[in-house]
Motif scaffolding. Structure first.
Motif, PDB file in Angstrom:
ATOM      1  N   VAL A   1       0.823  -1.323   0.011  1.00  0.00           N
ATOM      2  CA  VAL A   1       0.030  -0.026  -0.092  1.00  0.00           C
ATOM      3  C   VAL A   1       0.866   1.311   0.035  1.00  0.00           C
ATOM      4  O   VAL A   1       2.063   1.253   0.474  1.00  0.00           O
ATOM      5  N   SER A   2       0.348   2.185  -0.519  1.00  0.00           N
ATOM      6  CA  SER A   2       1.228   3.549  -0.528  1.00  0.00           C
ATOM      7  C   SER A   2       0.979   4.256   0.587  1.00  0.00           C
ATOM      8  O   SER A   2      -0.006   4.097   1.447  1.00  0.00           O
ATOM      9  N   ASP A   3       1.665   5.321   0.759  1.00  0.00           N
ATOM     10  CA  ASP A   3       1.422   6.238   1.811  1.00  0.00           C
ATOM     11  C   ASP A   3       0.078   6.913   1.962  1.00  0.00           C
ATOM     12  O   ASP A   3      -0.665   7.084   2.943  1.00  0.00           O
ATOM     13  N   ASP A   4      -0.081   7.168   0.725  1.00  0.00           N
ATOM     14  CA  ASP A   4      -1.593   7.836   0.475  1.00  0.00           C
ATOM     15  C   ASP A   4      -2.712   6.968   0.967  1.00  0.00           C
ATOM     16  O   ASP A   4      -3.785   7.276   1.490  1.00  0.00           O
ATOM     17  N   GLU A   5      -2.621   5.654   0.536  1.00  0.00           N
ATOM     18  CA  GLU A   5      -3.455   4.821   0.740  1.00  0.00           C
ATOM     19  C   GLU A   5      -3.612   4.365   2.490  1.00  0.00           C
ATOM     20  O   GLU A   5      -4.605   4.023   2.741  1.00  0.00           O
TER      21      GLU A   5
ATOM     22  N   LEU B   1      -2.960   6.359   4.915  1.00  0.00           N
ATOM     23  CA  LEU B   1      -3.487   7.677   5.376  1.00  0.00           C
ATOM     24  C   LEU B   1      -4.905   7.557   5.147  1.00  0.00           C
ATOM     25  O   LEU B   1      -5.762   7.913   5.993  1.00  0.00           O
ATOM     26  N   ALA B   2      -5.436   7.256   4.009  1.00  0.00           N
ATOM     27  CA  ALA B   2      -6.651   7.448   3.656  1.00  0.00           C
ATOM     28  C   ALA B   2      -7.597   6.298   4.389  1.00  0.00           C
ATOM     29  O   ALA B   2      -8.753   6.700   4.949  1.00  0.00           O
ATOM     30  N   VAL B   3      -6.978   5.221   4.683  1.00  0.00           N
ATOM     31  CA  VAL B   3      -7.751   4.509   5.040  1.00  0.00           C
ATOM     32  C   VAL B   3      -8.096   4.468   6.892  1.00  0.00           C
ATOM     33  O   VAL B   3      -8.786   4.209   7.396  1.00  0.00           O
ATOM     34  N   PHE B   4      -6.694   5.101   7.279  1.00  0.00           N
ATOM     35  CA  PHE B   4      -6.914   5.707   8.995  1.00  0.00           C
ATOM     36  C   PHE B   4      -7.616   6.745   8.961  1.00  0.00           C
ATOM     37  O   PHE B   4      -8.307   6.722   9.940  1.00  0.00           O
ATOM     38  N   ARG B   5      -7.617   7.674   7.943  1.00  0.00           N
ATOM     39  CA  ARG B   5      -8.622   8.772   8.103  1.00  0.00           C
ATOM     40  C   ARG B   5     -10.060   8.292   8.003  1.00  0.00           C
ATOM     41  O   ARG B   5     -10.947   8.606   8.869  1.00  0.00           O
ATOM     42  N   SER B   6     -10.353   7.475   6.916  1.00  0.00           N
ATOM     43  CA  SER B   6     -11.708   7.055   6.879  1.00  0.00           C
ATOM     44  C   SER B   6     -12.169   6.163   7.989  1.00  0.00           C
ATOM     45  O   SER B   6     -13.315   6.392   8.298  1.00  0.00           O
ATOM     46  N   ALA B   7     -11.428   5.415   8.446  1.00  0.00           N
ATOM     47  CA  ALA B   7     -11.817   4.379   9.655  1.00  0.00           C
ATOM     48  C   ALA B   7     -12.090   5.153  10.720  1.00  0.00           C
ATOM     49  O   ALA B   7     -13.145   5.125  11.333  1.00  0.00           O
ATOM     50  N   THR B   8     -11.080   6.154  10.992  1.00  0.00           N
ATOM     51  CA  THR B   8     -11.267   6.962  12.295  1.00  0.00           C
ATOM     52  C   THR B   8     -12.516   7.825  12.081  1.00  0.00           C
ATOM     53  O   THR B   8     -13.323   8.150  13.227  1.00  0.00           O
ATOM     54  N   ALA B   9     -13.013   8.411  10.935  1.00  0.00           N
ATOM     55  CA  ALA B   9     -14.178   9.323  10.845  1.00  0.00           C
ATOM     56  C   ALA B   9     -15.152   8.493  10.918  1.00  0.00           C
ATOM     57  O   ALA B   9     -16.336   8.987  11.601  1.00  0.00           O
ATOM     58  N   ARG B  10     -15.252   7.440  10.612  1.00  0.00           N
ATOM     59  CA  ARG B  10     -16.590   6.560  10.770  1.00  0.00           C
ATOM     60  C   ARG B  10     -16.785   5.977  12.358  1.00  0.00           C
ATOM     61  O   ARG B  10     -17.972   5.795  12.736  1.00  0.00           O
ATOM     62  N   ILE B  11     -15.627   5.680  12.972  1.00  0.00           N
ATOM     63  CA  ILE B  11     -15.999   5.409  14.358  1.00  0.00           C
ATOM     64  C   ILE B  11     -15.862   6.578  15.416  1.00  0.00           C
ATOM     65  O   ILE B  11     -16.527   6.253  16.429  1.00  0.00           O
ATOM     66  N   LYS B  12     -15.538   7.841  14.979  1.00  0.00           N
ATOM     67  CA  LYS B  12     -15.195   8.632  15.953  1.00  0.00           C
ATOM     68  C   LYS B  12     -16.578   9.188  16.867  1.00  0.00           C
ATOM     69  O   LYS B  12     -16.423   9.340  17.948  1.00  0.00           O
ATOM     70  N   PRO B  13     -17.680   9.336  16.121  1.00  0.00           N
ATOM     71  CA  PRO B  13     -19.020   9.791  16.715  1.00  0.00           C
ATOM     72  C   PRO B  13     -19.346   8.902  18.039  1.00  0.00           C
ATOM     73  O   PRO B  13     -19.424   9.099  18.984  1.00  0.00           O
ATOM     74  N   ALA B  14     -19.446   7.785  17.601  1.00  0.00           N
ATOM     75  CA  ALA B  14     -19.790   6.448  18.527  1.00  0.00           C
ATOM     76  C   ALA B  14     -18.700   6.498  19.607  1.00  0.00           C
ATOM     77  O   ALA B  14     -18.712   6.080  20.954  1.00  0.00           O
ATOM     78  N   ALA B  15     -17.438   6.407  19.083  1.00  0.00           N
ATOM     79  CA  ALA B  15     -16.239   6.549  20.410  1.00  0.00           C
ATOM     80  C   ALA B  15     -16.220   7.503  21.077  1.00  0.00           C
ATOM     81  O   ALA B  15     -16.030   6.935  22.211  1.00  0.00           O
ATOM     82  N   THR B  16     -16.570   8.457  20.774  1.00  0.00           N
ATOM     83  CA  THR B  16     -16.629   9.774  21.649  1.00  0.00           C
ATOM     84  C   THR B  16     -17.726   9.645  22.521  1.00  0.00           C
ATOM     85  O   THR B  16     -17.572   9.594  23.696  1.00  0.00           O
ATOM     86  N   GLN B  17     -18.802   9.235  22.147  1.00  0.00           N
ATOM     87  CA  GLN B  17     -20.035   8.722  23.089  1.00  0.00           C
ATOM     88  C   GLN B  17     -19.860   7.636  24.180  1.00  0.00           C
ATOM     89  O   GLN B  17     -20.161   7.884  25.240  1.00  0.00           O
ATOM     90  N   VAL B  18     -19.013   6.753  23.460  1.00  0.00           N
ATOM     91  CA  VAL B  18     -18.742   5.670  24.483  1.00  0.00           C
ATOM     92  C   VAL B  18     -17.745   6.220  25.464  1.00  0.00           C
ATOM     93  O   VAL B  18     -17.762   5.891  26.717  1.00  0.00           O
ATOM     94  N   CYS B  19     -16.745   6.976  24.963  1.00  0.00           N
ATOM     95  CA  CYS B  19     -15.880   7.377  26.103  1.00  0.00           C
ATOM     96  C   CYS B  19     -16.647   8.270  26.929  1.00  0.00           C
ATOM     97  O   CYS B  19     -16.232   8.453  28.204  1.00  0.00           O
ATOM     98  N   ILE B  20     -17.459   9.129  26.741  1.00  0.00           N
ATOM     99  CA  ILE B  20     -18.078  10.014  27.612  1.00  0.00           C
ATOM    100  C   ILE B  20     -19.187   9.092  28.545  1.00  0.00           C
ATOM    101  O   ILE B  20     -18.986   9.373  29.853  1.00  0.00           O
ATOM    102  N   GLU B  21     -19.607   8.232  28.048  1.00  0.00           N
ATOM    103  CA  GLU B  21     -20.543   7.261  29.006  1.00  0.00           C
ATOM    104  C   GLU B  21     -19.496   6.496  29.997  1.00  0.00           C
ATOM    105  O   GLU B  21     -20.051   6.253  31.155  1.00  0.00           O
ATOM    106  N   MET B  22     -18.377   5.990  29.476  1.00  0.00           N
ATOM    107  CA  MET B  22     -17.365   5.551  30.490  1.00  0.00           C
ATOM    108  C   MET B  22     -16.959   6.684  31.476  1.00  0.00           C
ATOM    109  O   MET B  22     -17.185   6.055  32.631  1.00  0.00           O
ATOM    110  N   GLY B  23     -16.870   7.704  31.439  1.00  0.00           N
ATOM    111  CA  GLY B  23     -16.539   8.724  32.151  1.00  0.00           C
ATOM    112  C   GLY B  23     -15.271   8.761  33.049  1.00  0.00           C
ATOM    113  O   GLY B  23     -15.366   9.314  34.130  1.00  0.00           O
TER     114      GLY B  23
END
Ligand SMILES: [Zn+2]
Length: 270
Positions: free
Chosen positions: A52-56, A58-80
């Motif tokens: 995989v290229s550097d661009d690929e 970063l693209a998959v890291f960014r995309s995966a992070t963007a997809r999970i971030k809202p739920a991850a943030t919510q889980v983190c807040i609930e964990m408290g």
């Protein structure tokens, strides 16, 4: 004399894994692990690395992070209890590993993108490290002040050097971060989470993916890949992550529980 004795004692408590999980985790028995061992054994030899290229990467890291971030943030807040502002760093390291450090640092090796078959698998790894942050494992695993100060010093130095690349809350990973060749992972790699904390990070990863409406079965394949990559069957005291079959069995139990509860957080341990 005193100082030395104290250090040895405290070190033993960190490696002994006295820091447990924040939440109650499903019970595993021998039959669960045997089944997973059979699956891993029949899955074949060492996994293949994709080019995989550097661009690929970063693209998959960014995309995966963007997809999970809202739920991850919510889980983190609930964990408290944890750190919910994360700084993502892509590291040019081909090994199949990732790590969580002080101050919300989440490091994902290039190797994760090289071995992953899909974005769900990358998301699982990122969510696992977010799980360590959300359950405050980095801090509780560091109760030993002597060792904590030592690792913290190294880590802050490296994190400081990366300051211009990281971007809290934005999930931004820049090309420069990949190219920095920083040894930050080496410093973090010495942080040893307990087995229970590793299981909890996997549980929270499954929970985050479930709430992100991602395919948990697709993600699961990465645990088989990691098990194939490691030669041992049981978790060693000094491993940074638990060995494959046991982890796979625990994942299945976690997923069953998460689906049954429709994505609720488990009960607290105490
Ligand atoms: Zn971990």
């Amino acid at each position: 004399m005193w100082g030395k004795a104290l250090l040895a004692l405290a070190g033993a408590s960190v490696l002994g894994g006295c820091a447990g999980a924040v939440n109650q985790l499903p019970h595993l028995d021998a039959s669960n692990i045997n089944l997973a061992q059979t699956e891993v054994a029949s899955a074949g030899g060492p996994p293949l690395r994709h080019t995989v290229s550097d661009d690929e990467v970063l693209a998959v890291f960014r995309s995966a992070t963007a997809r999970i971030k809202p739920a991850a943030t919510q889980v983190c807040i609930e964990m408290g209890v944890g750190v919910c502002a994360w700084r993502f760093v892509a590291q040019r390291d081909h090994s199949l590993n990732a790590s969580a450090g002080l101050n919300g640092v989440v490091i994902i090796n290039r190797g994760i993108a090289e071995y992953a078959d899909n974005e769900e698998q990358v998301a699982m790894v990122i969510a696992h490290e977010i799980g360590h942050q959300s359950a405050n494992h980095v801090v509780t695993g560091q109760r030993n002040q002597a060792i904590g100060a030592l690792i913290g010093g190294v880590l802050l130095g490296a994190a400081g050097a990366l300051a211009s690349y990281r971007s809290p809350y934005s999930a931004d990973i820049t090309r420069s971060a990949v190219q920095s060749g920083s040894n930050i992972g080496g410093a973090i790699g010495r942080i040893s989470f307990s087995k229970e904390q590793e299981r909890e990070a996997d549980y929270l990863s499954a929970l985050i993916l479930h709430r992100s409406h991602m395919d948990l079965d697709k993600a699961r394949g990465f645990l088989v890949t990691m098990a194939r990559a490691s030669n041992h069957r049981e978790t060693g005291m000094l491993d940074t992550h638990p060995a494959g079959p046991e982890r796979l069995a625990a994942w299945d139990k976690a997923v069953a529980e998460i689906r049954a509860s429709n994505g609720a957080l488990p009960k607290r341990s105490n």
